[in-house]
Design a protein around this motif. Structure first.
Motif, short mmCIF file in Angstrom:
data_model
loop_
_atom_site.label_atom_id
_atom_site.label_comp_id
_atom_site.label_asym_id
_atom_site.label_seq_id
_atom_site.Cartn_x
_atom_site.Cartn_y
_atom_site.Cartn_z
N ILE A 1 -29.92 -26.05 14.87
CA ILE A 1 -29.37 -27.32 14.44
C ILE A 1 -30.41 -28.44 14.44
N TYR A 2 -31.63 -28.13 14.89
CA TYR A 2 -32.68 -29.14 14.88
C TYR A 2 -33.38 -29.13 13.52
N PHE A 3 -33.46 -30.30 12.90
CA PHE A 3 -34.09 -30.37 11.59
C PHE A 3 -35.06 -31.54 11.54
N LYS A 4 -36.13 -31.35 10.82
CA LYS A 4 -37.11 -32.42 10.67
C LYS A 4 -36.76 -33.29 9.47
N LYS A 5 -36.94 -34.59 9.63
CA LYS A 5 -36.69 -35.51 8.53
C LYS A 5 -37.84 -35.46 7.54
N GLN A 6 -37.49 -35.51 6.28
CA GLN A 6 -38.50 -35.52 5.22
C GLN A 6 -38.52 -36.92 4.62
N GLY A 7 -39.57 -37.68 4.91
CA GLY A 7 -39.66 -39.04 4.41
C GLY A 7 -38.60 -39.92 5.03
N GLY A 8 -38.05 -40.86 4.24
CA GLY A 8 -37.07 -41.79 4.78
C GLY A 8 -35.64 -41.28 4.67
N ARG B 1 -31.28 -32.75 3.97
CA ARG B 1 -30.68 -31.57 4.59
C ARG B 1 -29.55 -31.97 5.54
N ARG B 2 -29.76 -33.03 6.28
CA ARG B 2 -28.74 -33.50 7.22
C ARG B 2 -27.46 -33.85 6.46
N LYS B 3 -27.59 -34.53 5.32
CA LYS B 3 -26.43 -34.90 4.53
C LYS B 3 -25.72 -33.68 3.97
N LEU B 4 -26.49 -32.70 3.54
CA LEU B 4 -25.90 -31.48 3.00
C LEU B 4 -25.13 -30.72 4.07
N ILE C 1 -16.37 -29.64 4.61
CA ILE C 1 -15.60 -28.89 3.61
C ILE C 1 -15.18 -27.53 4.18
N HIS C 2 -16.09 -26.86 4.86
CA HIS C 2 -15.79 -25.58 5.49
C HIS C 2 -14.61 -25.72 6.45
N HIS C 3 -14.65 -26.78 7.25
CA HIS C 3 -13.60 -27.01 8.23
C HIS C 3 -12.25 -27.27 7.56
N LYS C 4 -12.27 -27.96 6.45
CA LYS C 4 -11.03 -28.29 5.74
C LYS C 4 -10.42 -27.08 5.06
N LEU C 5 -11.27 -26.25 4.44
CA LEU C 5 -10.78 -25.12 3.66
C LEU C 5 -10.47 -23.88 4.51
N ALA C 6 -11.25 -23.67 5.55
CA ALA C 6 -11.07 -22.47 6.40
C ALA C 6 -11.30 -22.85 7.86
N PRO C 7 -10.36 -23.56 8.47
CA PRO C 7 -10.57 -24.11 9.82
C PRO C 7 -10.90 -23.09 10.89
N VAL D 1 -26.22 -33.32 18.19
CA VAL D 1 -25.31 -32.80 17.17
C VAL D 1 -25.17 -33.80 16.02
N GLU D 2 -25.03 -35.07 16.36
CA GLU D 2 -24.92 -36.10 15.32
C GLU D 2 -26.16 -36.13 14.42
N SER D 3 -27.33 -36.02 15.04
CA SER D 3 -28.57 -36.08 14.26
C SER D 3 -28.74 -34.88 13.35
N SER D 4 -28.06 -33.77 13.68
CA SER D 4 -28.15 -32.58 12.84
C SER D 4 -27.32 -32.73 11.57
N GLY D 5 -26.34 -33.63 11.60
CA GLY D 5 -25.44 -33.80 10.47
C GLY D 5 -24.17 -32.96 10.57
N PHE D 6 -24.07 -32.14 11.60
CA PHE D 6 -22.92 -31.25 11.74
C PHE D 6 -21.64 -32.06 11.94
N SER D 7 -20.52 -31.55 11.44
CA SER D 7 -19.23 -32.22 11.56
C SER D 7 -18.88 -32.49 13.02
N MET D 8 -18.72 -33.76 13.38
CA MET D 8 -18.38 -34.11 14.76
C MET D 8 -16.95 -33.71 15.10
N LYS D 9 -16.07 -33.68 14.08
CA LYS D 9 -14.70 -33.24 14.32
C LYS D 9 -14.67 -31.76 14.70
N LEU D 10 -15.48 -30.97 14.02
CA LEU D 10 -15.57 -29.54 14.32
C LEU D 10 -16.22 -29.33 15.68
#
Length: 283
Positions: free
Chosen positions: A5-12, A16-19, A26-32, A187-196
């Protein structure tokens, strides 16, 4: 949690975090249920190092049966016992150099692999399981002289309520004293769903009757009175040196600061051996 879950930032912009954020929501919504199983695998699976480490002469292995499965212990030396606990994605082999130092000083060094780490059983790892394993390993010992812990292992030791730890000296190596903030921020910095993420945390809390909100290693250290030495590198990227500095303001806590050793190399340092010697002389 997994290093995946650790990812390096590319530029500003961290694309990847957003993706990851969009995909996990979406995964959580469609197949919890499937999403939750995937989240547990991602967040709770440590990396088991594959490199071989030369063992000290005379090292004795012994599995201990616990509610977390078979926990492998490693014993070296004779005399009063110091218990050693490693951190996330670590293992007892990280302590081998220090265990030799402890044994040469006339003590027994007893280390153990946490659940899902090293040679211990278990599929998932987390702090409540760490604390549970520690307590059950301690139950097998008639008495201990002190305890040593690295990284997340420091939170494990401070969170334990085991009576045999009461007033025993503690050596903390690069401890994660702000455990909850560190976990949530990562976890937040990774972009992963905080609800999940919260669903996974809630399941652990229900299973162990151990809520995330109740975890506060720094507060436990503040309320304790046992002699404590912290060995921490100023440039540590994984555990807050500033929080260790804050802890050193307590009268029962001594901080030994290092430079250029980071989070892992500090385990082989002379300063760590000095930290143990300081506690040994005070006990």
């Amino acid at each position: 949690m997994s290093s995946k879950i650790y990812f390096k930032k590319q530029g500003g912009v961290n694309v990847r975090r957003k993706l990851i954020n969009v995909a996990s929501r979406i995964h959580h919504k469609l197949a919890p249920n499937h999403a939750k199983a995937f989240a547990k695998k991602l967040l709770l699976t440590p990396v088991r190092p594959k490199r071989q480490v030369e063992e000290p002469a005379g090292l004795k292995r012994e599995p201990v049966l616990t509610s977390e499965g078979q926990i492998m212990t490693y014993r070296l030396g004779s005399g009063p016992t110091w218990v050693l606990g490693h951190g996330w994605s670590g293992s007892s082999s990280q302590f081998f150099p220090l265990m030799e130092h402890i044994a040469n000083a006339g003590y027994t060094a007893l280390a153990f692999d946490n659940p899902a780490h090293g040679e211990s059983e278990g599929r998932f790892g987390h702090l409540p399981a760490f604390v549970s394993a520690l307590d059950q390993v301690l139950e097998k010992e008639p008495a201990i002289e002190g305890v040593i812990a690295h990284s997340m292992g420091g939170a494990m030791v401070l969170e334990s309520r085991n009576p045999c730890l009461q007033n025993k000296p503690v050596l903390l190596v690069a401890p994660v004293l702000d455990y909850v903030d560190n976990l949530v921020t990562t976890v937040e910095s990774s972009g992963f769903s905080m609800k999940l993420f919260q669903e996974v945390i809630d399941e652990i809390a229900d299973s162990y009757q151990y809520s995330l909100d109740s975890i506060d290693p720094l507060k436990r250290l503040t309320s304790g009175h046992a002699k404590t030495v912290i060995v921490h590198d100023r440039g540590d990227r994984f555990a807050s040196f500033a929080t260790s500095e804050q802890a050193s303001e307590m009268p029962h806590v001594t901080l030994i600061a290092t430079e250029g050793l980071g989070h892992g190399r500090i385990l082989k340092s002379e300063q760590l051996r000095q930290g143990f010697d300081l506690l040994k002389e005070a006990s």
